[in-house]
Design a protein around this motif. Sequence first.
Motif, PDB file in Angstrom:
ATOM      1  N   ILE A 161     -21.720  19.656  24.750  1.00  0.00           N
ATOM      2  CA  ILE A 161     -20.435  20.065  24.176  1.00  0.00           C
ATOM      3  C   ILE A 161     -20.008  19.093  23.087  1.00  0.00           C
ATOM      4  O   ILE A 161     -19.612  19.495  21.978  1.00  0.00           O
ATOM      5  N   VAL A 210     -20.150  21.303  19.599  1.00  0.00           N
ATOM      6  CA  VAL A 210     -18.895  21.993  19.307  1.00  0.00           C
ATOM      7  C   VAL A 210     -18.279  21.597  17.959  1.00  0.00           C
ATOM      8  O   VAL A 210     -17.797  22.470  17.226  1.00  0.00           O
ATOM      9  N   GLU A 228     -11.801  22.553  19.001  1.00  0.00           N
ATOM     10  CA  GLU A 228     -12.754  21.917  19.897  1.00  0.00           C
ATOM     11  C   GLU A 228     -12.452  22.161  21.373  1.00  0.00           C
ATOM     12  O   GLU A 228     -13.303  21.939  22.222  1.00  0.00           O
ATOM     13  N   LEU A 246     -16.629  28.292  22.971  1.00  0.00           N
ATOM     14  CA  LEU A 246     -17.539  27.391  22.256  1.00  0.00           C
ATOM     15  C   LEU A 246     -18.104  26.336  23.202  1.00  0.00           C
ATOM     16  O   LEU A 246     -19.302  26.012  23.156  1.00  0.00           O
ATOM     17  N   ARG A 247     -17.277  25.798  24.056  1.00  0.00           N
ATOM     18  CA  ARG A 247     -17.717  24.733  24.958  1.00  0.00           C
ATOM     19  C   ARG A 247     -18.734  25.252  25.980  1.00  0.00           C
ATOM     20  O   ARG A 247     -19.754  24.606  26.219  1.00  0.00           O
TER      21      ARG A 247
END
Length: 534
Positions: free
Chosen positions: A16, A20, A233, A238-239
């Motif tokens: 991550i 990310v 973030e 996304l993570r």
Amino acid sequence: MSSLSLSAAGAARQAIESAVPGLVDERFASRLFAKDPTLWGPAAREEAGIRLGWTEAATVSRPLVAEIVQLRDDFASEGVTRFVLAGMGGSSLAPEVITRTEGVDLFVLDSTDPDMVQLAVQDLDRTALVVSSKSGSTVETDSARRAFVAAFEKAGIDAPQRIVVVTDPGSPMDGSAREAGYRKVFNADPNVGGRFSALTAFGLVPSGLAGVDIERLLDDAEEASEFLRDDAEDNIGLRLGAALGGTTPLRDKIVIVNNGAPVVGFADWAEQLIAESTGKSGTGVLPVVVSDNAPELTSGAGDILVISLVPQDAEPADQGDAVAISGSLAAMMMALEVATAVAGRLLGIDPYNQPDVESAKNATRALLASSPEPSPAEATDGAIEIRGSEQVLQGATTVVEALKALLGQLPEDGYVSVQAYFDRLGWADLEKIRPLLAEKTRRPVTFGWGPRFLHSTGQYHKGGPAQGVYLQVTAATDTDVDIPGIPFSFGELISAQADGDAQVLTDHHRPVLRLRLTDRAAGVEQLLKATTEL
């Protein structure tokens, strides 16, 4: 965001932190929700261009709610309160997890086993059938429809008034269903692939008819989408995607366990989404669905990443190579769909195609057309016939010897796939073989019911890394059910599906051991006992 949270530790956290920021810089999330087909490279652009409608499903599906609720009320006024869903892959797995999570009854017929078909075709006075297929030509779904039409007619019931169809506009089933005068035809968004269709008509129609509050489901999805489209973030999509596809070296066995989350069967839906989207071009990540205390959770293997589904008040993941995720069902579905798109980008593959799914279907069609005699067993041990190539069997004549021979070909980074081609409702005890094999091999073991896994992990088996060994279990039955208008029965169909998939796996140089139980009860007991003796 209160309805969705994620924490990560170890390799997942490192992935991550590494991936990310770049995804944020390139505006991956906002471009995804703007349906940008260039995110996965030139080769994927054409397919992606017609598969990104899922990003706005929560909004586009809204007009369906009133139609579904009205139809449910109309059925109820007629005494119709039992619903059977004939569908495969994404058309069945999403409604199954939605209804199970909400505690609502829905009979999901995603098998061609004659015993399971007979279980479905019951209690017809209060039953309606939902037939779901994007293409309208899926053999399992069409066969189920034919069986129900015949059963309704035999019972003196107006069959067209008891059949609801969900399909893409312009599909073969779209036209034939309208011509036949079926009760209702729902057209789904054609710009959504089957495995991403949970919040489209494919997920909503059967779930809503069965009694789920689908408006609330869409509310949750819409709320999650507002967060998941942000180039930030802390975007959980996304993570999670970075954890799935961005570990270095790649942890390509994704072990999914429910640790108290109020979602039932979510891992089975996630399995199809991840495996079919990523398992191609010799790469991908393999979902491994396990329960509490599974051997994979503590194996310490360097290619395993654990994803825990947890309650919203759970402690964050703080050890191991793990991700913990919580949220409402619809929010978690949206997050995983985004994450799968991200994983495809990081793995360098097109998450929207499925190049190896059709191969098993073609092999099945060829076998049904030629009606070959069954191949003789290489050996028979008690209630189990043993088949396999000499390379796989290596002279084995007992079940224990055959299992040892197969597992002896398991690579250090490999996995075992158990594939059971018979009634998953009546013989759930066979799933006990999964943790037994995991304990014996100290490697991840998947378990799939055939033929439904062909529309799920079946893509990964042929298109993903050549790491697997495959145990196929089929079973004789005294029951068979004819398929009206078709020159083969359900028993012949499921046999051809098993034979066809074994043939394709063998053609891909995958080791396949085939065990046929001549007596289901005795065979299951013998197989489980043999596994403990390895």
